[in-house]
Design a protein around this motif. Structure first.
Motif, PDB file in Angstrom:
ATOM      1  N   UNK A  76      13.140  13.372 -11.737  1.00  0.00           N
ATOM      2  CA  UNK A  76      12.733  12.026 -11.332  1.00  0.00           C
ATOM      3  C   UNK A  76      13.494  10.926 -12.062  1.00  0.00           C
ATOM      4  N   UNK A  77      14.355  11.300 -12.997  1.00  0.00           N
ATOM      5  CA  UNK A  77      15.154  10.317 -13.709  1.00  0.00           C
ATOM      6  C   UNK A  77      14.371   9.598 -14.796  1.00  0.00           C
ATOM      7  N   UNK A  78      14.937   8.517 -15.326  1.00  0.00           N
ATOM      8  CA  UNK A  78      14.307   7.831 -16.456  1.00  0.00           C
ATOM      9  C   UNK A  78      13.069   7.018 -16.079  1.00  0.00           C
ATOM     10  N   UNK A  79      12.837   6.788 -14.795  1.00  0.00           N
ATOM     11  CA  UNK A  79      11.692   5.989 -14.343  1.00  0.00           C
ATOM     12  C   UNK A  79      10.906   6.769 -13.284  1.00  0.00           C
ATOM     13  N   UNK A  80      10.199   7.822 -13.694  1.00  0.00           N
ATOM     14  CA  UNK A  80       9.519   8.662 -12.695  1.00  0.00           C
ATOM     15  C   UNK A  80       8.463   7.909 -11.891  1.00  0.00           C
ATOM     16  N   UNK A  81       7.790   6.933 -12.496  1.00  0.00           N
ATOM     17  CA  UNK A  81       6.785   6.172 -11.757  1.00  0.00           C
ATOM     18  C   UNK A  81       7.424   5.377 -10.620  1.00  0.00           C
ATOM     19  N   UNK A  82       8.575   4.769 -10.887  1.00  0.00           N
ATOM     20  CA  UNK A  82       9.254   3.986  -9.858  1.00  0.00           C
ATOM     21  C   UNK A  82       9.775   4.886  -8.740  1.00  0.00           C
ATOM     22  N   UNK A  95       1.829   0.359  -1.088  1.00  0.00           N
ATOM     23  CA  UNK A  95       2.272  -0.497  -2.180  1.00  0.00           C
ATOM     24  C   UNK A  95       1.814   0.121  -3.490  1.00  0.00           C
ATOM     25  N   UNK A  96       2.612  -0.070  -4.548  1.00  0.00           N
ATOM     26  CA  UNK A  96       2.278   0.514  -5.850  1.00  0.00           C
ATOM     27  C   UNK A  96       2.488  -0.492  -6.961  1.00  0.00           C
ATOM     28  N   UNK A  97       1.732  -0.314  -8.031  1.00  0.00           N
ATOM     29  CA  UNK A  97       1.894  -1.093  -9.257  1.00  0.00           C
ATOM     30  C   UNK A  97       2.236  -0.106 -10.354  1.00  0.00           C
ATOM     31  N   UNK A  98       3.360  -0.341 -11.031  1.00  0.00           N
ATOM     32  CA  UNK A  98       3.885   0.595 -12.028  1.00  0.00           C
ATOM     33  C   UNK A  98       4.016  -0.087 -13.387  1.00  0.00           C
ATOM     34  N   UNK A 116       3.786  -6.028 -15.118  1.00  0.00           N
ATOM     35  CA  UNK A 116       4.026  -4.727 -14.524  1.00  0.00           C
ATOM     36  C   UNK A 116       5.037  -4.905 -13.396  1.00  0.00           C
ATOM     37  N   UNK A 117       5.461  -3.819 -12.813  1.00  0.00           N
ATOM     38  CA  UNK A 117       6.357  -3.862 -11.664  1.00  0.00           C
ATOM     39  C   UNK A 117       5.553  -3.499 -10.429  1.00  0.00           C
ATOM     40  N   UNK A 118       5.739  -4.265  -9.378  1.00  0.00           N
ATOM     41  CA  UNK A 118       4.988  -4.058  -8.146  1.00  0.00           C
ATOM     42  C   UNK A 118       5.945  -3.807  -6.993  1.00  0.00           C
ATOM     43  N   UNK A 119       5.669  -2.779  -6.226  1.00  0.00           N
ATOM     44  CA  UNK A 119       6.386  -2.524  -4.980  1.00  0.00           C
ATOM     45  C   UNK A 119       5.473  -3.005  -3.864  1.00  0.00           C
ATOM     46  N   UNK A 120       5.792  -4.160  -3.312  1.00  0.00           N
ATOM     47  CA  UNK A 120       4.990  -4.767  -2.251  1.00  0.00           C
ATOM     48  C   UNK A 120       5.818  -4.811  -0.977  1.00  0.00           C
ATOM     49  N   UNK A 121       5.360  -4.096   0.041  1.00  0.00           N
ATOM     50  CA  UNK A 121       6.064  -4.014   1.332  1.00  0.00           C
ATOM     51  C   UNK A 121       7.524  -3.608   1.159  1.00  0.00           C
ATOM     52  N   UNK A 122       7.776  -2.701   0.221  1.00  0.00           N
ATOM     53  CA  UNK A 122       9.116  -2.172   0.010  1.00  0.00           C
ATOM     54  C   UNK A 122      10.007  -2.994  -0.908  1.00  0.00           C
ATOM     55  N   UNK A 123       9.562  -4.172  -1.324  1.00  0.00           N
ATOM     56  CA  UNK A 123      10.316  -5.034  -2.241  1.00  0.00           C
ATOM     57  C   UNK A 123       9.731  -4.902  -3.643  1.00  0.00           C
ATOM     58  N   UNK A 124      10.594  -4.820  -4.659  1.00  0.00           N
ATOM     59  CA  UNK A 124      10.136  -4.721  -6.047  1.00  0.00           C
ATOM     60  C   UNK A 124      10.057  -6.094  -6.684  1.00  0.00           C
ATOM     61  N   UNK A 140      -3.724 -11.837  -9.499  1.00  0.00           N
ATOM     62  CA  UNK A 140      -2.464 -11.121  -9.348  1.00  0.00           C
ATOM     63  C   UNK A 140      -1.394 -12.092  -8.883  1.00  0.00           C
ATOM     64  N   UNK A 141      -0.220 -12.064  -9.533  1.00  0.00           N
ATOM     65  CA  UNK A 141       0.847 -12.994  -9.170  1.00  0.00           C
ATOM     66  C   UNK A 141       2.192 -12.298  -9.196  1.00  0.00           C
ATOM     67  N   UNK A 142       2.950 -12.409  -8.102  1.00  0.00           N
ATOM     68  CA  UNK A 142       4.323 -11.923  -8.057  1.00  0.00           C
ATOM     69  C   UNK A 142       5.190 -12.993  -8.710  1.00  0.00           C
TER      70      UNK A 142
END
Length: 155
Positions: A76-82, A95-98, A116-124, A140-142
Motif C-alpha cells: 500500500x506504500x507509505x500512505x496506506x490510508x490514502x 468519501x473518506x477522512x484520513x 486531516x485529509x478528506x477525499x470528497x467526491x474524488x478530490x483530496x 467541518x471545513x475544507x
C-alpha cells in the motif's frame, strides 16, 4: 516487514457494504496471497491482515474502518490510508477522512488544530474539524485542495 496500522472514517454507511467487499478492496491492493480477517481482534487471529468496522449508533455519522498487520502492508506504500480511500472512492463512491500527513502542510497555518485529509467526491482536501464542547456538533471545513504524492493512487 513490520507492524502497520491505518484507520479512516468512511461517509458511505458501511452497513451497505459487506466485509467481503472490503476484503476485495484489500485483496486488489495487497494481492490475493494474503489472509484477511474481519473479526476485529488481532490477538485472536492468525490472518496476515486484520480489519474491523467500528459501528456507531448514529447512522448519519461516518464509520471508522481500521486495518492492521504484523505481516506488513508494504504493497500500500507509505500512505496506506490514502491508498485504501482512493480504492473505496473508485469502487463505491465513498468519501473518506484520513490522517493528516506532512506532505500536505505546505502553506497551512500551523495553529490549525484537528487537521486531516478528506477525499470528497474524488478530490483530496486539507480539512479541519471543530467540536464545540457543549453542542457536540462538528464544524467541518475544507481548507484547500491538495495533491497526493506520486504513486499514492493505483493506476
Amino acid at each position: 516487514m513490520g507492524y502497520q496500522h491505518f484507520a479512516l472514517a468512511v461517509s458511505l454507511p458501511l452497513t451497505a457494504l459487506t466485509a467481503e467487499q472490503f476484503a476485495a478492496v484489500l485483496e486488489r491492493l495487497v494481492g490475493g496471497g494474503r489472509r484477511i480477517d474481519f473479526r476485529g481482534a488481532s490477538s485472536e487471529s492468525d490472518a496476515d491482515i486484520v480489519a474491523a468496522v467500528v459501528a456507531v449508533d448514529d447512522p448519519s455519522m461516518p464509520r471508522l474502518f481500521e486495518c492492521w498487520s504484523y505481516a506488513g502492508l508494504e504493497e500500500l506504500g507509505p500512505y496506506p490510508d490514502l491508498r485504501f480511500a482512493v480504492e473505496l472512492w473508485r469502487g463505491y463512491g465513498a468519501d473518506s477522512h484520513c490522517d493528516f500527513h506532512p506532505f500536505a502542510a505546505d502553506g497551512l497555518d500551523s495553529r490549525l488544530r484537528h487537521r486531516f485529509l478528506a477525499c470528497e467526491r474524488g478530490q483530496w482536501w486539507v480539512a479541519t474539524v471543530d467540536v464545540p464542547s457543549l453542542s457536540g456538533r462538528e464544524d467541518f471545513r475544507l481548507v484547500r485542495p491538495v495533491e497526493l504524492p506520486a504513486g499514492t493512487a493505483a493506476a
